[in-house]
Write a protein that holds these residues in place. Structure first.
Motif, PDB file in Angstrom:
ATOM      1  N   SER A 183      -4.887  -1.233  -2.715  1.00 42.55           N
ATOM      2  CA  SER A 183      -3.466  -1.581  -2.648  1.00 42.55           C
ATOM      3  C   SER A 183      -3.113  -1.922  -1.209  1.00 42.55           C
ATOM      4  O   SER A 183      -3.521  -1.225  -0.275  1.00 42.55           O
ATOM      5  N   ILE A 184      -2.352  -2.991  -1.043  1.00 38.01           N
ATOM      6  CA  ILE A 184      -1.904  -3.430   0.279  1.00 38.01           C
ATOM      7  C   ILE A 184      -0.383  -3.388   0.294  1.00 38.01           C
ATOM      8  O   ILE A 184       0.266  -3.929  -0.611  1.00 38.01           O
ATOM      9  N   HIS A 185       0.191  -2.741   1.302  1.00 39.26           N
ATOM     10  CA  HIS A 185       1.644  -2.616   1.408  1.00 39.26           C
ATOM     11  C   HIS A 185       2.108  -3.124   2.767  1.00 39.26           C
ATOM     12  O   HIS A 185       1.607  -2.673   3.806  1.00 39.26           O
ATOM     13  N   GLN A 228       5.096  -9.065   5.632  1.00 36.23           N
ATOM     14  CA  GLN A 228       4.824  -9.468   4.264  1.00 36.23           C
ATOM     15  C   GLN A 228       3.815 -10.616   4.221  1.00 36.23           C
ATOM     16  O   GLN A 228       2.942 -10.663   3.351  1.00 36.23           O
ATOM     17  N   ALA A 240       0.471  -9.019   4.836  1.00 35.91           N
ATOM     18  CA  ALA A 240      -0.072  -8.391   3.631  1.00 35.91           C
ATOM     19  C   ALA A 240      -0.787  -9.432   2.771  1.00 35.91           C
ATOM     20  O   ALA A 240      -1.868  -9.169   2.218  1.00 35.91           O
ATOM     21  N   SER A 279       3.806  -8.248  -5.591  1.00 39.44           N
ATOM     22  CA  SER A 279       5.261  -8.327  -5.478  1.00 39.44           C
ATOM     23  C   SER A 279       5.617  -9.238  -4.312  1.00 39.44           C
ATOM     24  O   SER A 279       5.338  -8.891  -3.155  1.00 39.44           O
ATOM     25  N   LYS A 328       5.253  -8.117  -0.603  1.00 41.98           N
ATOM     26  CA  LYS A 328       5.636  -6.746  -0.273  1.00 41.98           C
ATOM     27  C   LYS A 328       4.471  -5.804  -0.560  1.00 41.98           C
ATOM     28  O   LYS A 328       4.234  -4.845   0.170  1.00 41.98           O
ATOM     29  N   SER A 329       3.762  -6.089  -1.658  1.00 40.18           N
ATOM     30  CA  SER A 329       2.611  -5.262  -2.021  1.00 40.18           C
ATOM     31  C   SER A 329       1.713  -6.039  -2.959  1.00 40.18           C
ATOM     32  O   SER A 329       2.132  -7.026  -3.575  1.00 40.18           O
ATOM     33  N   THR A 344      -1.996  -5.110  -5.557  1.00 39.07           N
ATOM     34  CA  THR A 344      -3.027  -4.176  -5.997  1.00 39.07           C
ATOM     35  C   THR A 344      -4.090  -4.943  -6.770  1.00 39.07           C
ATOM     36  O   THR A 344      -3.768  -5.761  -7.637  1.00 39.07           O
ATOM     37  N   ALA A 360       0.461  -3.511   8.149  1.00 40.26           N
ATOM     38  CA  ALA A 360       0.286  -3.383   6.696  1.00 40.26           C
ATOM     39  C   ALA A 360      -0.675  -2.232   6.452  1.00 40.26           C
ATOM     40  O   ALA A 360      -1.598  -1.999   7.240  1.00 40.26           O
ATOM     41  N   GLN A 361      -0.430  -1.513   5.375  1.00 37.90           N
ATOM     42  CA  GLN A 361      -1.284  -0.381   5.034  1.00 37.90           C
ATOM     43  C   GLN A 361      -2.198  -0.735   3.872  1.00 37.90           C
ATOM     44  O   GLN A 361      -1.760  -1.327   2.878  1.00 37.90           O
TER      45      GLN A 361
END
Length: 347
Positions: free
Chosen positions: A107-109, A118, A121, A145, A153-154, A156, A194-195
């Motif tokens: 998952s990337i946030h 964004q 990401a 998203s 935004k994210s 997965t 980004a996480q």
């Protein structure tokens, strides 16, 4: 220095084959499946080693002939490819964790940095998909998203292949981008974060239990980035695990039930990952190490301006070819980190 040990591998394969030949082996289905999976995995690893050994012998003969003709460029390229495969084989020998050999969920946030974060990401998503393709891994995008102006935004996605989780867990953490912002009218330098979260994709019989009363389940209409990532459906599911705050969203399946089942499977992997991280933190405290997690401590920086450099802050490995890294050339960073972790744990 931890090295690949073909003799130990052969011995282990023989032990597994002996177990598989015991009377009543299949009486315990779960144990039998685990042993069979390990046997198949180690057999493939030994076959890879034998194939690479054969290639090395062929290259030795080819190099001798090429040196006489003064044409060594093709040989040098083949040697570089062979070295890369041998390095990967060495990394494979490090994996001993419960879930290391299996598939992964990434998952990337987007973090701090607004639209730039964004966009960052989305750049990371592209980087990991390209890296996975180069490794021969199969990927499936589960959720994306879109950002308000650009990027994501994210996102997965799953990565399927031998040791996918064992390799990709080296990428978990915060990634930092420094560049001239394409979204800034003044074209000023911006820093974005980004996480990346990596967890094992568990099988249905993994034994991780989730209390339904701990879950908040929401459904919504999925929306891809203009059809670029995920087709629109009416069946997207978002599950929040209230005790931990973990949120999982899935929107790629046609039915709400399928999305819920996939989301629950991913949630179990995330919970298993949290347990693993807690164990690692405890071991690190016992060794006197300092664990760096969270948005305040990036694991890697990607600097595109005023100079070009990708640097991993955990190992000090650097690469000045930033475009190659963003196109998926990550093995040097991953290998260095995994070797360092193995050495620190005394593996």
């Amino acid at each position: 220095m931890i090295t690949f040990d073909p003799d130990a591998l052969t011995t282990r394969v023989a032990e597994l084959e002996e177990s598989m030949g015991e009377p009543g082996f299949w009486d315990d289905q779960q144990r039998a499946a685990k042993i069979s999976a390990e046997h198949a995995r180690l057999t493939r690893r030994r076959e890879r080693y034998d194939a690479l050994t054969g290639e090395a012998a062929d290259l030795t003969e080819l190099a001798a002939l090429a040196s006489e003709d003064g044409e060594l460029d093709e040989v040098a390229e083949s040697v570089a490819t062979l070295k890369l495969e041998l390095d990967r084989l060495q990394v494979d020998a490090l994996f001993s964790g419960e879930y290391d050999s299996g598939d992964a969920v990434v998952s990337i946030h987007a973090g701090e940095g607004g639209t730039d974060a964004q966009d960052w990401a989305e750049m990371l998503l592209r980087m990991y998909l390209r890296w996975s393709e180069s490794r021969g891994f199969k990927t499936e995008l589960l959720e994306a998203s879109p950002g308000e102006e650009a990027g994501l935004k994210s996102a997965t996605f799953t990565v399927a292949g031998e040791n996918a989780y064992g390799v990709l867990k080296a990428e978990r953490g915060v990634h930092r981008l420094v560049r001239l912002s394409p979204f800034d009218a003044a074209h000023r330098r911006h820093t974005s974060f980004a996480q990346v979260i990596v967890s094992p994709l568990l099988s249905d019989d993994a034994g991780i239990e989730v209390d339904e009363s701990d879950l908040r389940i929401d459904t919504y209409r999925a929306s891809g980035a203009g059809g670029q990532h995920v087709n629109k459906t009416d069946s997207a599911v978002r599950i929040t695990h209230v005790p931990t705050g973990i949120v999982v969203s899935v929107q790629n399946e046609r039915s709400q039930l399928s999305n819920k089942q996939t989301a629950l499977k991913i949630l179990k992997g995330r919970l298993a990952e949290v347990e693993q991280e807690q164990r690692e933190e405890e071991l690190a405290r016992e060794r006197g190490d300092v664990m760096t997690t969270g948005f305040g401590s990036q694991i890697r920086s990607y600097v595109l301006h005023p100079y070009q450099l990708v640097k991993d802050h955990r190992t000090d490995v650097e690469d000045g070819n930033t475009q190659a890294v963003l196109d998926g050339r990550l093995d040097e960073f991953i290998q260095a980190y995994l070797l360092k972790q193995a050495a620190a744990s005394g593996s």
